[in-house]
Design a protein around this motif. Structure first.
Motif, PDB file in Angstrom:
ATOM      1  N   SER A 136      15.583  29.177  61.705  1.00 23.55           N
ATOM      2  CA  SER A 136      15.265  29.820  60.431  1.00 23.55           C
ATOM      3  C   SER A 136      14.131  30.829  60.534  1.00 23.55           C
ATOM      4  O   SER A 136      13.800  31.492  59.546  1.00 23.55           O
ATOM      5  CB  SER A 136      14.897  28.752  59.394  1.00 23.55           C
ATOM      6  N   LEU A 137      13.502  30.952  61.697  1.00 21.49           N
ATOM      7  CA  LEU A 137      12.352  31.851  61.811  1.00 21.49           C
ATOM      8  C   LEU A 137      12.741  33.298  61.557  1.00 21.49           C
ATOM      9  O   LEU A 137      11.995  34.047  60.917  1.00 21.49           O
ATOM     10  CB  LEU A 137      11.732  31.713  63.211  1.00 21.49           C
ATOM     11  N   MET A 138      13.917  33.701  62.054  1.00 17.42           N
ATOM     12  CA  MET A 138      14.338  35.092  61.909  1.00 17.42           C
ATOM     13  C   MET A 138      14.518  35.491  60.441  1.00 17.42           C
ATOM     14  O   MET A 138      14.324  36.649  60.080  1.00 17.42           O
ATOM     15  CB  MET A 138      15.655  35.320  62.662  1.00 17.42           C
ATOM     16  N   THR A 139      14.898  34.538  59.612  1.00 12.77           N
ATOM     17  CA  THR A 139      15.085  34.840  58.193  1.00 12.77           C
ATOM     18  C   THR A 139      13.832  34.554  57.361  1.00 12.77           C
ATOM     19  O   THR A 139      13.574  35.237  56.384  1.00 12.77           O
ATOM     20  CB  THR A 139      16.263  34.022  57.627  1.00 12.77           C
ATOM     21  N   ASP A 140      13.048  33.531  57.760  1.00 10.50           N
ATOM     22  CA  ASP A 140      11.850  33.176  56.989  1.00 10.50           C
ATOM     23  C   ASP A 140      10.681  34.114  57.274  1.00 10.50           C
ATOM     24  O   ASP A 140       9.882  34.407  56.380  1.00 10.50           O
ATOM     25  CB  ASP A 140      11.415  31.731  57.303  1.00 10.50           C
ATOM     26  N   GLN A 141      10.542  34.552  58.540  1.00 13.88           N
ATOM     27  CA  GLN A 141       9.412  35.396  58.939  1.00 13.88           C
ATOM     28  C   GLN A 141       9.905  36.640  59.690  1.00 13.88           C
ATOM     29  O   GLN A 141       9.488  36.893  60.825  1.00 13.88           O
ATOM     30  CB  GLN A 141       8.459  34.596  59.833  1.00 13.88           C
ATOM     31  N   PRO A 142      10.796  37.437  59.101  1.00 11.52           N
ATOM     32  CA  PRO A 142      11.341  38.580  59.855  1.00 11.52           C
ATOM     33  C   PRO A 142      10.281  39.608  60.236  1.00 11.52           C
ATOM     34  O   PRO A 142      10.328  40.180  61.331  1.00 11.52           O
ATOM     35  CB  PRO A 142      12.379  39.174  58.905  1.00 11.52           C
ATOM     36  N   ASP A 143       9.324  39.870  59.329  1.00 18.46           N
ATOM     37  CA  ASP A 143       8.292  40.869  59.625  1.00 18.46           C
ATOM     38  C   ASP A 143       7.485  40.464  60.850  1.00 18.46           C
ATOM     39  O   ASP A 143       7.190  41.297  61.723  1.00 18.46           O
ATOM     40  CB  ASP A 143       7.361  41.049  58.420  1.00 18.46           C
ATOM     41  N   LEU A 144       7.134  39.172  60.932  1.00 16.55           N
ATOM     42  CA  LEU A 144       6.344  38.696  62.067  1.00 16.55           C
ATOM     43  C   LEU A 144       7.137  38.777  63.367  1.00 16.55           C
ATOM     44  O   LEU A 144       6.621  39.223  64.404  1.00 16.55           O
ATOM     45  CB  LEU A 144       5.891  37.256  61.808  1.00 16.55           C
ATOM     46  N   VAL A 145       8.408  38.351  63.331  1.00 22.74           N
ATOM     47  CA  VAL A 145       9.222  38.329  64.544  1.00 22.74           C
ATOM     48  C   VAL A 145       9.408  39.732  65.112  1.00 22.74           C
ATOM     49  O   VAL A 145       9.192  39.969  66.311  1.00 22.74           O
ATOM     50  CB  VAL A 145      10.592  37.677  64.261  1.00 22.74           C
ATOM     51  N   TRP A 146       9.779  40.685  64.271  1.00 26.09           N
ATOM     52  CA  TRP A 146      10.056  42.036  64.777  1.00 26.09           C
ATOM     53  C   TRP A 146       8.766  42.762  65.139  1.00 26.09           C
ATOM     54  O   TRP A 146       8.764  43.588  66.063  1.00 26.09           O
ATOM     55  CB  TRP A 146      10.872  42.813  63.757  1.00 26.09           C
ATOM     56  N   ALA A 147       7.669  42.443  64.451  1.00 28.87           N
ATOM     57  CA  ALA A 147       6.380  43.009  64.863  1.00 28.87           C
ATOM     58  C   ALA A 147       5.975  42.450  66.229  1.00 28.87           C
ATOM     59  O   ALA A 147       5.421  43.175  67.067  1.00 28.87           O
ATOM     60  CB  ALA A 147       5.308  42.701  63.816  1.00 28.87           C
ATOM     61  N   LEU A 148       6.253  41.155  66.465  1.00 32.23           N
ATOM     62  CA  LEU A 148       5.943  40.551  67.763  1.00 32.23           C
ATOM     63  C   LEU A 148       6.751  41.216  68.875  1.00 32.23           C
ATOM     64  O   LEU A 148       6.208  41.568  69.928  1.00 32.23           O
ATOM     65  CB  LEU A 148       6.234  39.049  67.719  1.00 32.23           C
ATOM     66  N   LEU A 149       8.062  41.415  68.660  1.00 37.26           N
ATOM     67  CA  LEU A 149       8.899  42.040  69.684  1.00 37.26           C
ATOM     68  C   LEU A 149       8.476  43.483  69.939  1.00 37.26           C
ATOM     69  O   LEU A 149       8.445  43.937  71.089  1.00 37.26           O
ATOM     70  CB  LEU A 149      10.365  41.979  69.259  1.00 37.26           C
ATOM     71  N   ALA A 150       8.136  44.207  68.865  1.00 37.43           N
ATOM     72  CA  ALA A 150       7.659  45.586  69.049  1.00 37.43           C
ATOM     73  C   ALA A 150       6.333  45.600  69.805  1.00 37.43           C
ATOM     74  O   ALA A 150       6.105  46.455  70.666  1.00 37.43           O
ATOM     75  CB  ALA A 150       7.500  46.276  67.691  1.00 37.43           C
ATOM     76  N   SER A 151       5.457  44.636  69.493  1.00 34.19           N
ATOM     77  CA  SER A 151       4.157  44.601  70.167  1.00 34.19           C
ATOM     78  C   SER A 151       4.301  44.230  71.641  1.00 34.19           C
ATOM     79  O   SER A 151       3.484  44.643  72.470  1.00 34.19           O
ATOM     80  CB  SER A 151       3.220  43.615  69.463  1.00 34.19           C
ATOM     81  N   LEU A 152       5.341  43.467  71.989  1.00 31.96           N
ATOM     82  CA  LEU A 152       5.588  43.176  73.399  1.00 31.96           C
ATOM     83  C   LEU A 152       5.901  44.461  74.168  1.00 31.96           C
ATOM     84  O   LEU A 152       5.424  44.661  75.290  1.00 31.96           O
ATOM     85  CB  LEU A 152       6.740  42.186  73.540  1.00 31.96           C
ATOM     86  N   LEU A 153       6.700  45.332  73.563  1.00 34.63           N
ATOM     87  CA  LEU A 153       7.015  46.603  74.218  1.00 34.63           C
ATOM     88  C   LEU A 153       5.776  47.491  74.317  1.00 34.63           C
ATOM     89  O   LEU A 153       5.520  48.110  75.353  1.00 34.63           O
ATOM     90  CB  LEU A 153       8.125  47.320  73.440  1.00 34.63           C
ATOM     91  N   ILE A 154       4.990  47.540  73.241  1.00 34.73           N
ATOM     92  CA  ILE A 154       3.787  48.379  73.257  1.00 34.73           C
ATOM     93  C   ILE A 154       2.761  47.812  74.233  1.00 34.73           C
ATOM     94  O   ILE A 154       2.109  48.539  74.985  1.00 34.73           O
ATOM     95  CB  ILE A 154       3.201  48.484  71.832  1.00 34.73           C
ATOM     96  N   GLY A 155       2.615  46.470  74.242  1.00 43.73           N
ATOM     97  CA  GLY A 155       1.683  45.846  75.173  1.00 43.73           C
ATOM     98  C   GLY A 155       2.072  46.112  76.612  1.00 43.73           C
ATOM     99  O   GLY A 155       1.216  46.295  77.477  1.00 43.73           O
ATOM    100  N   ASN A 156       3.375  46.171  76.880  1.00 43.77           N
ATOM    101  CA  ASN A 156       3.864  46.464  78.227  1.00 43.77           C
ATOM    102  C   ASN A 156       3.471  47.878  78.656  1.00 43.77           C
ATOM    103  O   ASN A 156       3.067  48.111  79.795  1.00 43.77           O
ATOM    104  CB  ASN A 156       5.380  46.304  78.249  1.00 43.77           C
TER     105      ASN A 156
END
Length: 524
Positions: A348-368
């Protein structure tokens, strides 16, 4: 395309001056801690977890992404320059990387490790963008029996392949499950293993466990073997790669990524097996081409395993986000960070906290990207940290460890727990017990208990409810194979990873390197 548009929304949340600053600070802090001898990315993340307290979840996980990749890069630096892998997945990098460094090619070894990490991490994160939501949509339909079976699979598979003996792995798992039982029973409210101590009623904080086992345990282990003679660090120079080095590295980078991601994405994977497979593959390809430099410092032996390691690290976000299952020590600490913010990863994380999940994935790319831009020029600076005398170095580590443990609950009692867990970490190192099964037991133990009770409540207490779903039956069959297969293979032939490590160590012990090995052995 929906996933890509959601990822673009994540970039919109991350690409602000404040969040980019947090990501850059995370990269620098993660590298600063990860480059210290004997400290892997899991310990770096555990030590720096309290740094993110007080931030809102999006900013905290943006900083956490930088810490994560910084710690990964720092671990490869110590493996190459000191022949001291911070974790088992860096052993293959150390085999050829340290030989390259001793041959005067430390700069090229660090460069191929950094660029390979960037390529593998970027590809791996993009694959997470597509696989994690798909797996989460399927996982919503998984019942309590199958979820319980998945957790059993994660524990058994990870435990059975770590260390020289599955028995040691299961002992560590049992200790972790025991620590996870401390506190009040969720159903009856009765205290368990709390020894009439009210401060243990709310369970032992996972951060205290991680910092105690990783940081304090490592510091005590080094102190027990400490000699004041400094470690001889190989000069780095400015990391660069010639056209010939790039030509030899791009194939191993891509093959290592292809090996690493599937093992990380499977809820029982890890980086040890794909790094070994990548090393063996590159060795065979080089031998077929008649260019076999393995055993003398082959750049392919650094590029492939390091890419496999980082692709596997990115792949672990698939089961972590979609199922709430950590399959490495680092992702276990990441799960603790999620729980610290009241967020429970799972279907349920993808639906309950979508902003956090996609910000985390985007930040992984930027951090890389920031990792490559900031740390590649700073490699000589990080190498100088390795010259700090061990007493001062580990005094600083102990300071930050105690500060982090105290900051979790602001209770002096946590410092007493930290000391006990540090002694436990010392004993685990003394008797070669792997740490990851213990951390998994602490985190997944309570979740397994919850799913077990759900399954039993639905069936009215019938035990056969645990294998009442087809998926659960398949998973238990895989569990059986995971337990039996290593026993059969050991009877047929010796463990290949152990043979490779022994061969690498034997090749390291050349006459001109013997003095360096003796000096490092004294320190370790």
């Amino acid at each position: 395309m929906d996933n890509l548009s959601l990822l673009m929304g994540g970039f919109g949340s991350v690409l602000t001056p404040e969040n980019l600053m947090y990501c850059a600070i995370g990269v620098l802090l993660g590298t600063f801690v990860g480059v210290l001898p004997g400290i892997g990315p899991a310990m770096a993340v555990a030590l720096l977890l309290p740094v993110t307290y007080g931030l809102d979840p999006v900013a905290a996980f943006i900083m956490f992404a930088g810490i994560y990749y910084g710690g990964m890069y720092g671990g490869s630096t110590t493996a190459i320059l000191l022949n001291t892998p911070g974790e088992s997945a860096s052993v293959m990098t150390a085999l050829e990387g340290n030989l390259m460094a001793r041959a005067g090619r430390a700069a090229q070894a660090l460069a191929t490790a950094a660029i390979g990490s960037f390529i593998a991490g970027t590809i791996g994160t993009l694959l997470v963008v597509f696989f994690a939501p798909a797996l989460a949509s399927v996982a919503v339909e998984i019942g309590a029996p199958s979820y319980f079976a998945l957790m059993v699979l994660a524990m058994v598979s990870v435990t059975s392949v770590l260390g020289g003996s599955p028995l040691r792995g299961f002992i560590a798992l049992f200790i972790g499950l025991t620590i996870g039982l401390v506190g009040l029973d969720l159903n009856t409210g009765q205290p368990r293993l709390s020894f009439d101590q009210p401060l243990l009623a709310d369970r032992i904080d996972v951060v205290v466990v991680a910092v105690g086992i990783f940081a304090l345990g490592e510091a005590l282990w080094v102190a027990a073997h400490l000699r004041r003679s400094p470690v001889r660090v190989i000069p780095v120079g400015r990391p660069w790669m010639s056209r010939a080095d790039l030509k030899r590295s791009w194939g191993p980078w891509l093959r290592g990524t292809a090996y690493g991601f599937p093992f990380g994405a499977v809820p029982a994977g890890g980086a040890e097996i794909p790094t070994f497979m990548s090393y063996i593959t590159e060795k065979r390809i080089a031998a077929r081409k008649g260019q076999d430099e393995f055993g003398r410092g082959a750049i392919e032996g650094v590029a492939g395993p390091e890419a496999a390691n980082n692709a596997s690290a990115a792949g672990t976000f698939v089961p972590l986000l979609a199922l709430g299952l950590p399959v490495t020590a680092t992702s276990a600490v990441m799960l603790a960070a999620f729980q610290g913010y009241g967020i429970e990863p799972g279907p349920s994380l993808m639906t309950d906290q979508p902003d956090l999940v996609w910000a985390l994935l985007a930040s992984l790319l930027i951090g890389n990207v920031l990792l490559l831009v900031l740390n590649l020029p700073l490699a000589p600076v990080w190498a100088k940290l390795l010259r700090i005398p061990r007493p001062q170095l580990y005094a600083g580590i102990l300071f930050f460890a105690t500060l982090g443990a105290y900051a979790t609950n602001l209770q002096a009692f946590d410092l007493f727990l930290l000391l006990l867990l540090g002694l436990l970490g010392l004993l685990m190192r003394r008797f070669a017990l792997p740490v990851l099964p213990l951390i998994l037991g602490v985190i997944l133990g309570p979740l397994m208990e919850l799913k077990l009770r759900e399954a039993m409540a639905i069936s009215g207490g019938e035990v056969d409810a645990l294998w009442s779903e087809p998926l659960a039956v398949v998973i238990y069959a895989i569990v059986l194979i995971a337990i039996v297969a290593p026993l059969v293979l050991r009877r047929i032939r010796p463990a290949p990873a152990a043979v490779a490590v022994e061969e690498g160590l034997a090749e390291d012990a050349t006459p001109d390197a013997t003095g360096d090995l003796e000096e490092e052995e004294k320190v370790r």
